[in-house]
Design an enzyme around this catalytic site. Structure first.
Site, PDB file in Angstrom:
ATOM      1  CG  ASN A 127      -0.071   0.077   2.377  1.00 48.71           C
ATOM      2  OD1 ASN A 127       1.034   0.045   2.502  1.00 48.71           O
ATOM      3  ND2 ASN A 127      -0.850   0.147   3.744  1.00 48.71           N
TER       4      ASN A 127
ATOM      5  CG  HIS B 111       3.720   0.196   5.004  1.00 42.59           C
ATOM      6  ND1 HIS B 111       2.595  -0.582   5.542  1.00 42.59           N
ATOM      7  CD2 HIS B 111       4.552  -0.443   4.642  1.00 42.59           C
ATOM      8  CE1 HIS B 111       3.416  -1.706   5.829  1.00 42.59           C
ATOM      9  NE2 HIS B 111       4.305  -1.972   4.703  1.00 42.59           N
TER      10      HIS B 111
ATOM     11  CD  GLU C 178      -0.154   0.874   7.271  1.00 42.68           C
ATOM     12  OE1 GLU C 178       0.300   0.820   6.449  1.00 42.68           O
ATOM     13  OE2 GLU C 178      -0.549  -0.154   7.921  1.00 42.68           O
TER      14      GLU C 178
HETATM   15  P1  PGA Z   1       8.555  -6.984   2.772  1.00 42.88           P
HETATM   16  O1  PGA Z   1       7.681  -5.728   3.613  1.00 42.88           O
HETATM   17  O2  PGA Z   1      10.037  -6.452   2.680  1.00 42.88           O
HETATM   18  O3  PGA Z   1       8.247  -8.204   3.539  1.00 42.88           O
HETATM   19  O4  PGA Z   1       7.940  -6.847   1.431  1.00 42.88           O
HETATM   20  C1  PGA Z   1       8.008  -4.534   3.110  1.00 42.88           C
HETATM   21  C2  PGA Z   1       7.037  -3.363   4.175  1.00 42.88           C
HETATM   22  O5  PGA Z   1       5.808  -3.876   4.149  1.00 42.88           O
HETATM   23  O6  PGA Z   1       7.545  -2.597   4.373  1.00 42.88           O
END
Ligand code: PGA
Length: 239
Positions: free
Chosen positions: A136, A138, A143
């Protein structure tokens, strides 16, 4: 914002580890904020190998946490704490007095945020942040809608984050809130590197680079940073 695209995840990870090593070479007492998550896993493996084979000295560095799931204990495999211990601090041999992570079990999360803000300010700010990007948009647990004016804070997690976050846990886990450094920390860090790999990130990366700069996609704030870099493998760059 600089954009670097590498052939594959391996090459990307090697280069990301190289940026960390370069920073520590330039500033042996650097303040580093390195994210947990699937993306930086290989970066940290590479860092550990090179730290050993090239005798890289991290002993004067300080490590601050980016984020944590509120209420999840450090011994839970899905916690950021556990991840960083297992994949970064233990293999790179960082001693516990160099590490400052959020206490997710605190009875006073606001005070925990104040303490982290104070620590970072006392340390003179963060030299290098290495972050991933959520589906998303973030960064940490900033968020969609997060204010660029905020330092560390507690946040109600977006539904996407609650769902995607299940991948880190063995059992279905209730994830309601997070504690995170703020976008203001990101803007004030001397260097920020965002890494992303895989086709599943291509859409959000395209928006981050080409879409409007908006709090609705927190990662777009990196375009306002004077020393930010987005490092991608070809799949993540394919959008
Ligand atoms: P991920 O998470 O490295 O497991 O894709 C990234 C995040 O949500 O910031």
């Amino acid at each position: 914002m600089q954009i670097s695209v590498y052939r594959d995840y391996q090459t990307l990870s090697f280069q990301a580890a190289d940026r960390i090593i370069e920073m520590v070479g330039q500033k042996p007492d650097a303040v580093l904020c390195l994210a947990a998550g699937d993306t930086p896993r290989l970066t940290y493996d590479t860092l550990a190998e090179r730290a050993a084979s090239e005798n890289i000295d991290f002993s004067q560095c300080t490590f601050v946490g980016l984020d944590e799931w509120v209420g999840i204990p450090p011994e839970n495999e899905g916690s950021c704490h556990y991840f960083l211990q297992k994949h970064l601090f233990e293999p790179v041999r960082i001693s516990s007095d160099q590490i400052h992570l959020f206490d997710a079990l605190t009875s006073d999360p606001d005070d925990e945020c104040r303490k982290m803000n104070q620590l970072i300010s006392t340390l003179g700010g963060i030299d290098l942040m290495l972050v991933g990007i959520g589906m998303n948009g973030h960064i940490g647990f900033n968020e969609p809608g997060a204010s660029p004016e905020r330092y560390a804070h507690v946040v109600n997690l977006d539904e996407a984050t609650q769902t995607v976050g299940q991948k880190y846990f063995r059992q279905p886990t209730v994830l309601r809130q997070g504690i995170t450094l703020g976008l203001k920390h990101l803007l004030e860090a001397r260097k920020v590197i965002l890494i992303a790999n895989g086709a599943k990130k291509a859409g959000v990366i395209k928006q981050t680079i080409e879409g409007p700069i908006t709090p609705e996609l927190p990662a777009t704030i990196l375009r306002m940073h004077r020393n930010s870099e987005v490092m991608l493998d070809e799949e993540a760059a394919s959008g």
